[in-house]
Scaffold this active site. Sequence first.
Site, short mmCIF file in Angstrom:
data_model
loop_
_atom_site.label_atom_id
_atom_site.label_comp_id
_atom_site.label_asym_id
_atom_site.label_seq_id
_atom_site.Cartn_x
_atom_site.Cartn_y
_atom_site.Cartn_z
N THR A 279 0.83 -1.21 0.00
CA THR A 279 0.00 0.00 0.00
C THR A 279 0.86 1.25 0.00
O THR A 279 0.60 2.21 -0.76
CB THR A 279 -0.94 0.01 1.22
N LYS B 249 -7.96 -1.77 -4.56
CA LYS B 249 -7.54 -3.00 -3.88
C LYS B 249 -8.74 -3.93 -3.99
O LYS B 249 -9.66 -3.87 -3.17
CB LYS B 249 -7.18 -2.72 -2.43
#
Length: 227
Positions: free
Chosen positions: A17, A38
């Site tokens: 991330t 995501k």
Amino acid sequence: MTRGLFVTGTDTGVGKTTITLGLMQALQARGQTVTAMKPVASGCISTPSGLISDDARQLQGRSSIDVRYDRVNPYAFEPPIAPHLAAEAVGVRIDIEVIEQAWRCLAAESDQVLVEGVGGWLVPISQRQTMADVALALGLPVIMVVGVTLGCINHALLTAAAVQSAGLRLAGWIANRVDPECQQPDAVVRALGGWLAAPLLADIAYQSDGAVPAGLPQQIDIVPLLG
């Protein structure tokens, strides 16, 4: 024409991330409209609006335009376990076509759509499919985040081989020094550079507080990704 990248890792907890956010900012600095998703997330938080992944929420907040959360994260699960187990527990089937549709919606409004995987390359999303099948369905070049720690050379080479075996291009890799106890990390990164047939885009120093490194977008060499 919309382009994009699929961000995978050698394991869970290697900083996908953080790296995806840095890539987004680096591309935005080049004047590009960037969104991210995501597709599958476990360990989500229950809110009045439904289950929310902190990772996905960060990607949503970094996007160049306002995007709906369910397009950023079509599948959210509460237990912090493998996504196929979390999905089975609540009777949900993760459908790659749903993920593709969300990607197309983002792609219609973006120059670049970055897609962050969950866990490593072959994390299952069902009894027969893995995150690799998601990457293959989207057909995006792959960025591999390597958590520099004991065993990472093996993990990185296996991941790179699997990406290439799937018929996808490994566009680059990023060394993320997540383990302060790793022995000879400089030598590890050099060794990986000799073995991997893809450019090293960044070598990120260890952050003791887990924070996003200062100046991360400037540390990432995105030139090899713009061709």
